[in-house]
Design an enzyme around this catalytic site. Structure first.
Site, PDB file in Angstrom:
ATOM      1  N   ASP A  84      54.033  -2.893 109.939  1.00 61.48           N
ATOM      2  CA  ASP A  84      53.048  -2.540 110.960  1.00 61.48           C
ATOM      3  C   ASP A  84      51.649  -2.444 110.345  1.00 61.48           C
ATOM      4  O   ASP A  84      50.663  -2.903 110.927  1.00 61.48           O
ATOM      5  CB  ASP A  84      53.421  -1.204 111.615  1.00 61.48           C
ATOM      6  CG  ASP A  84      54.831  -1.216 112.187  1.00 61.48           C
ATOM      7  OD1 ASP A  84      55.205  -2.218 112.820  1.00 61.48           O
ATOM      8  OD2 ASP A  84      55.559  -0.225 111.984  1.00 61.48           O
ATOM      9  N   SER A 110      54.901   0.952 119.149  1.00 62.39           N
ATOM     10  CA  SER A 110      55.571   2.247 119.183  1.00 62.39           C
ATOM     11  C   SER A 110      54.670   3.377 118.681  1.00 62.39           C
ATOM     12  O   SER A 110      53.679   3.146 117.986  1.00 62.39           O
ATOM     13  CB  SER A 110      56.847   2.194 118.335  1.00 62.39           C
ATOM     14  OG  SER A 110      56.526   1.885 116.990  1.00 62.39           O
ATOM     15  N   ASP A 166      65.295  -6.791 110.391  1.00 64.22           N
ATOM     16  CA  ASP A 166      65.049  -7.009 108.975  1.00 64.22           C
ATOM     17  C   ASP A 166      66.370  -6.974 108.236  1.00 64.22           C
ATOM     18  O   ASP A 166      67.371  -6.431 108.745  1.00 64.22           O
ATOM     19  CB  ASP A 166      64.113  -5.918 108.427  1.00 64.22           C
ATOM     20  CG  ASP A 166      63.447  -6.308 107.128  1.00 64.22           C
ATOM     21  OD1 ASP A 166      63.667  -7.444 106.661  1.00 64.22           O
ATOM     22  OD2 ASP A 166      62.690  -5.485 106.573  1.00 64.22           O
TER      23      ASP A 166
END
Length: 367
Positions: free
Chosen positions: A259, A28, A134
């Site tokens: 990330d 993303s 999550d």
């Protein structure tokens, strides 16, 4: 073949190109802030990699703000970009990093790409971060789960969190035997597994080796997270080599942490380097990623703590709904301080600095 020598240009030393210096990142993108590719690309560049970028979404900001604008890349758009890169000779990475992909159709394109790149280059190092969710909640639709399982066949490393491990294996992590079972399932397909974070619950605390326990002086109310690396070093049925380390939980909602961790794990992974008898290439990479990610998080948290009170409010769903600006200010103050903390990212990583993951001796013992 002779090794090319470094050259001097305008007083700067230019090292010969490293054939392993190019990474293709597919995840993303946000215009503002640091999640997805914005949390991955700059850190990888800081440690010496060229990074080619394909965006799976183009958003104004991350979704944690509660409002955002932008578009999700369709399967057709991803196919068009990758096809043109291939036709022009620009699709030859030595490492592949994939993160959030918005839907099953787009993920099928990524799967086909991973298969193609792996067939062309069996030595491709592919880190797949299976971004599913999550804290017990899915971010994506259920139909991507079987595709991720199919993609295990092409991955060198996967970096799921505890919830993603449970989702991908169907094994609730409620005991040491369950953790062993989950790792065994994943290792049927993937050589290297990092579980980026497991809350230190009572069952886990009871089985952790004494050397991995929180310090005796630690506040009993302090929460901790465990990072585990597990490498299957042979193609036989022998068990994997497991390393782990605890870090204190920093309270608050911070985006892009996973990330960043995945990117740094890939960037520090070197299967051709010789390590000490107590480390593996994966444990070395995961230790570097954990230390740098946690240091960036501490750096960011310290910055947020110095903001005016109205910009560092605590999470309160009811008040946030009534006053959306509270959440907007809080999220803005908690964006990862990657540029300001780039000295952390650029730190040369070596074994034996007291920051390594520890070998979990006896992890696979039946008792």
């Amino acid at each position: 073949m002779e090794t090319p020598e470094a050259t001097q240009v305008n007083g700067a030393t230019l090292e010969p190109a490293d054939e392993n210096d190019r990474i293709l990142s597919i995840q993303s993108h946000v215009a503002y802030g640091y999640v997805g590719g914005k949390a991955a690309v700059f850190p990888l560049q800081c440690i010496g990699y060229d990074v080619d970028v394909v965006n799976t979404v183009n958003f104004s900001n991350h979704t944690g703000y509660g409002c955002f604008g932008g578009t999700r890349a369709s399967a057709e758009e991803l196919t068009s970009i990758l096809k043109m890169m291939d036709e022009t000779g620009l699709l030859s990475p030595h490492r592949l990093l994939t993160g959030y992909v918005p839907n099953a159709a787009a993920l099928e394109v990524v799967k086909e790409l991973a298969q193609k790149l792996k067939s062309r280059n069996p030595n491709l190092i592919y880190l797949m971060d299976p971004v599913l969710g999550d804290s017990g909640k899915l971010y994506v639709s259920q139909d991507v789960i079987p595709i991720y399982k199919e993609m295990f066949a092409y991955a060198t490393i996967i970096t799921p969190n505890w919830f993603e491990v449970e989702t991908l294996t169907g094994v609730p992590l409620l005991s040491l035997s369950a953790l062993r079972n989950a790792l065994s399932i994943l290792h049927k397909h993937v050589q290297h597994v990092v579980i980026s974070s497991i809350p230190l619950q009572p069952w886990l605390s009871k089985v952790l080796p004494e050397t991995m326990q929180p310090p005796a002086s630690a506040d009993n109310r302090q929460a901790y997270l465990l990072c585990i690396s597990s490498s299957r070093t042979t193609e036989t049925s022998s068990h994997s080599t497991v390393h782990a380390k605890l870090v204190p939980l920093i309270a608050g909602y911070f985006s892009g942490v996973g990330d960043l961790f995945s990117a740094l794990t890939l960037g520090h992974f070197n299967n051709n380097k010789r390590y000490s008898a107590t480390q593996t290439p994966l444990s070395f990479a995961a230790a570097a990623a954990l230390h740098k990610t946690y240091s960036i998080l501490e750096f960011t948290n310290a910055f947020a703590a110095r903001l005016p009170p109205e910009d560092r409010t605590t999470t309160d769903d009811e008040r946030d709904a009534a006053e959306p600006v509270r959440k907007l200010k809080r999220m803005k103050g908690r964006e990862l301080r990657l540029v300001q903390g780039q000295h952390i990212l650029r730190e040369e990583w070596r074994e034996g600095q007291g920051k390594d993951l520890q070998f979990w001796d006896g992890f696979w013992d039946s008792s």
